[in-house]
Design an enzyme around this catalytic site. Structure first.
Site, PDB file in Angstrom:
ATOM      1  N   ASP A 140     -18.081  11.571  17.745  1.00 25.29           N
ATOM      2  CA  ASP A 140     -17.529  12.408  16.701  1.00 25.29           C
ATOM      3  C   ASP A 140     -16.380  13.174  17.358  1.00 25.29           C
ATOM      4  O   ASP A 140     -16.298  13.250  18.590  1.00 25.29           O
ATOM      5  CB  ASP A 140     -18.618  13.359  16.185  1.00 25.29           C
ATOM      6  CG  ASP A 140     -18.078  14.375  15.204  1.00 25.29           C
ATOM      7  OD1 ASP A 140     -17.370  13.982  14.262  1.00 25.29           O
ATOM      8  OD2 ASP A 140     -18.346  15.576  15.393  1.00 25.29           O
ATOM      9  N   ASP A 171     -14.584  16.590  15.968  1.00 24.36           N
ATOM     10  CA  ASP A 171     -14.670  18.047  15.880  1.00 24.36           C
ATOM     11  C   ASP A 171     -16.048  18.561  16.286  1.00 24.36           C
ATOM     12  O   ASP A 171     -17.067  18.147  15.734  1.00 24.36           O
ATOM     13  CB  ASP A 171     -14.368  18.501  14.445  1.00 24.36           C
ATOM     14  CG  ASP A 171     -12.952  18.133  14.029  1.00 24.36           C
ATOM     15  OD1 ASP A 171     -12.010  18.608  14.683  1.00 24.36           O
ATOM     16  OD2 ASP A 171     -12.788  17.367  13.060  1.00 24.36           O
ATOM     17  N   ASP A 209     -22.526  16.388  17.167  1.00 26.40           N
ATOM     18  CA  ASP A 209     -22.944  17.794  17.213  1.00 26.40           C
ATOM     19  C   ASP A 209     -23.500  18.289  15.891  1.00 26.40           C
ATOM     20  O   ASP A 209     -24.006  19.414  15.823  1.00 26.40           O
ATOM     21  CB  ASP A 209     -21.756  18.685  17.608  1.00 26.40           C
ATOM     22  CG  ASP A 209     -20.724  18.772  16.491  1.00 26.40           C
ATOM     23  OD1 ASP A 209     -20.430  19.885  16.038  1.00 26.40           O
ATOM     24  OD2 ASP A 209     -20.219  17.721  16.055  1.00 26.40           O
TER      25      ASP A 209
END
Length: 198
Positions: free
Chosen positions: A15, A17, A173
């Protein structure tokens, strides 16, 4: 940190961001500015939980919940994106993730990004940071119809490397990213404050 576990994988999928780059605060700040004229502040925890969800989908939820005067969620998402782009130049790669990228590159493990952000934003961040030296594939919100928690974003990256999900590691995250990785049969490695939880 010991990165030897990475050697078992045919490709690494990240991922963007909050995983590779410390940008979630910029996204949140952009949403705050976008809805400021309407007299409320979006919940930070809720926003962070929805990391990886395309902006127009978040806009759809905000418009409905706060009765905002937009018939097209892309309009509100566009306002948010303009505010985000004002600070995109300040986005930095997490130091531990930089070490991980160096290790993977030194062992010729191919790396790609599977993100819920727009392609233009993802390409800007990759092209203007050290990420350009590591990332070979970008799959963005513009490239799939079913976004996280659907696994399509990650599946498309793995396909580009001719790798099965079981041979690949996904670094994430956010809750929806975790679900997407598990739903696709990938090996999930959670990122907390820029540090992989091996």
């Amino acid at each position: 940190m010991n990165f030897e576990k990475l050697l078992q994988y045919k490709c690494l999928i990240f991922d963007l961001d909050g995983t590779l780059v410390d940008s979630m605060s910029f996204h949140y700040g952009a949403w705050v500015k976008a809805v400021e004229p309407f007299g409320f502040v979006p919940d930070r925890e809720w926003m962070y939980k929805h990391g990886g969800v395309p902006s127009h989908k978040i806009a759809t939820i905000l418009i409905k919940e706060h009765n905002l005067p937009f018939s097209d969620p892309h309009e509100l998402a566009g306002i948010k994106t303009r505010h985000y782009l004002e600070n995109i130049k300040n986005v930095e790669v997490y130091p531990v993730m930089k070490e991980l990228l160096d290790y993977a590159k030194s062992h010729s493990i191919p790396m790609g990004i599977g993100t819920g952000t727009l392609r233009t934003n993802a390409e800007y961040i990759v092209g203007n940071t050290i990420l350009k030296n590591y990332i070979r594939v970008i799959v963005s919100a513009d490239d799939v119809s079913n976004h996280k928690p659907h696994p399509d974003t990650f599946l498309k990256v793995a396909e580009a490397f001719n790798a099965e999900p079981s041979e690949s590691a996904v670094f994430e995250d956010s809750f929806f990213g975790f679900e997407a990785a598990v739903n696709g049969g990938f090996n999930l490695i959670k990122i907390v404050d820029g540090v992989p939880q091996f």
